[in-house]
Write a protein that holds these residues in place. Sequence first.
Motif, PDB file in Angstrom:
ATOM      1  N   VAL A  21       0.847  -1.187   0.000  1.00  0.00           N
ATOM      2  CA  VAL A  21       0.000   0.000   0.000  1.00  0.00           C
ATOM      3  C   VAL A  21       0.888   1.244   0.000  1.00  0.00           C
ATOM      4  O   VAL A  21       1.786   1.363   0.835  1.00  0.00           O
ATOM      5  CB  VAL A  21      -0.903   0.015   1.259  1.00  0.00           C
ATOM      6  N   LEU A  23       0.735   4.879   0.972  1.00  0.00           N
ATOM      7  CA  LEU A  23      -0.106   5.719   1.818  1.00  0.00           C
ATOM      8  C   LEU A  23       0.365   7.164   1.699  1.00  0.00           C
ATOM      9  O   LEU A  23       1.509   7.473   2.026  1.00  0.00           O
ATOM     10  CB  LEU A  23       0.018   5.228   3.268  1.00  0.00           C
ATOM     11  N   SER A  35      -0.900   3.948   8.821  1.00  0.00           N
ATOM     12  CA  SER A  35       0.192   3.038   8.497  1.00  0.00           C
ATOM     13  C   SER A  35       0.241   1.877   9.487  1.00  0.00           C
ATOM     14  O   SER A  35       0.358   0.710   9.106  1.00  0.00           O
ATOM     15  CB  SER A  35       1.503   3.820   8.522  1.00  0.00           C
ATOM     16  N   LEU A  38      -2.602  -0.644   8.940  1.00  0.00           N
ATOM     17  CA  LEU A  38      -2.403  -1.501   7.774  1.00  0.00           C
ATOM     18  C   LEU A  38      -1.285  -2.518   8.011  1.00  0.00           C
ATOM     19  O   LEU A  38      -1.395  -3.673   7.605  1.00  0.00           O
ATOM     20  CB  LEU A  38      -2.101  -0.645   6.545  1.00  0.00           C
ATOM     21  N   ARG A  39      -0.233  -2.094   8.691  1.00  0.00           N
ATOM     22  CA  ARG A  39       0.877  -3.023   8.985  1.00  0.00           C
ATOM     23  C   ARG A  39       0.411  -4.138   9.929  1.00  0.00           C
ATOM     24  O   ARG A  39       0.837  -5.282   9.804  1.00  0.00           O
ATOM     25  CB  ARG A  39       2.059  -2.278   9.594  1.00  0.00           C
ATOM     26  N   ARG A  41      -2.300  -5.524   9.902  1.00  0.00           N
ATOM     27  CA  ARG A  41      -3.027  -6.491   9.080  1.00  0.00           C
ATOM     28  C   ARG A  41      -2.105  -7.230   8.110  1.00  0.00           C
ATOM     29  O   ARG A  41      -2.569  -7.949   7.251  1.00  0.00           O
ATOM     30  CB  ARG A  41      -4.129  -5.777   8.286  1.00  0.00           C
ATOM     31  N   HIS A  43       0.003  -5.862   5.856  1.00  0.00           N
ATOM     32  CA  HIS A  43       0.339  -5.177   4.610  1.00  0.00           C
ATOM     33  C   HIS A  43       1.715  -4.527   4.708  1.00  0.00           C
ATOM     34  O   HIS A  43       2.164  -4.144   5.784  1.00  0.00           O
ATOM     35  CB  HIS A  43      -0.695  -4.091   4.296  1.00  0.00           C
ATOM     36  N   VAL A  45       3.607  -1.186   3.926  1.00  0.00           N
ATOM     37  CA  VAL A  45       3.169   0.201   3.732  1.00  0.00           C
ATOM     38  C   VAL A  45       4.355   1.071   3.351  1.00  0.00           C
ATOM     39  O   VAL A  45       5.384   1.057   4.024  1.00  0.00           O
ATOM     40  CB  VAL A  45       2.486   0.767   5.005  1.00  0.00           C
ATOM     41  N   THR A 129      -9.108  -0.623   7.536  1.00  0.00           N
ATOM     42  CA  THR A 129      -8.648  -1.944   7.103  1.00  0.00           C
ATOM     43  C   THR A 129      -9.743  -2.683   6.328  1.00  0.00           C
ATOM     44  O   THR A 129      -9.444  -3.375   5.359  1.00  0.00           O
ATOM     45  CB  THR A 129      -8.140  -2.793   8.288  1.00  0.00           C
ATOM     46  N   VAL A 132      -9.839  -1.176   2.807  1.00  0.00           N
ATOM     47  CA  VAL A 132      -8.680  -1.663   2.057  1.00  0.00           C
ATOM     48  C   VAL A 132      -8.915  -3.097   1.598  1.00  0.00           C
ATOM     49  O   VAL A 132      -8.700  -3.435   0.436  1.00  0.00           O
ATOM     50  CB  VAL A 132      -7.386  -1.531   2.900  1.00  0.00           C
ATOM     51  N   GLN A 133      -9.382  -3.948   2.500  1.00  0.00           N
ATOM     52  CA  GLN A 133      -9.638  -5.358   2.139  1.00  0.00           C
ATOM     53  C   GLN A 133     -10.647  -5.455   0.993  1.00  0.00           C
ATOM     54  O   GLN A 133     -10.460  -6.223   0.070  1.00  0.00           O
ATOM     55  CB  GLN A 133     -10.176  -6.144   3.349  1.00  0.00           C
TER      56      GLN A 133
END
Length: 137
Positions: A21, A23, A35, A38-39, A41, A43, A45, A129, A132-133
């Motif tokens: 991603v 960002l 950030s 997302l991390r 989860r 991902h 970043v 999140t 994003v998913q």
Amino acid sequence: PTDPSRPPGGRAAAPRGIATVLLVEDEAPVRAFASRALRLRGHTVIEAGSAEEALETLRDETLKVDLFVTDVVMPGMDGPTWVRAALERRPEVKVVFVSGYAEEQLGDGSMSIPNSVFLPKPFSLTDLTETVQRQLH
């Protein structure tokens, strides 16, 4: 396959959760919050504090990016403008636009960008999140 961009010993997330991603957010606290969410989860970043920085990052042709998460209103170039430029070279990347303004107030045609969705601020970690998913799948 193992992802070389992932730190060793990183907690293995469900494979479908892993994406790269980009960002883009000019407010450092908001960028840090997003950030981290997302991390957590799984991902990867890449952070940029401006549209110009994001475009500079994307000059690296070897960098694979799955999703742009970008603020709409920023000093300098705005979100839709840099995203349109980036999509010329990377048409497959999906987009999440975030803004404290209502989508209707923006009136900049950001929603005419293919594969994009709008997430209003303030948003929770879960809002981000989940959005994003949805965009990734």
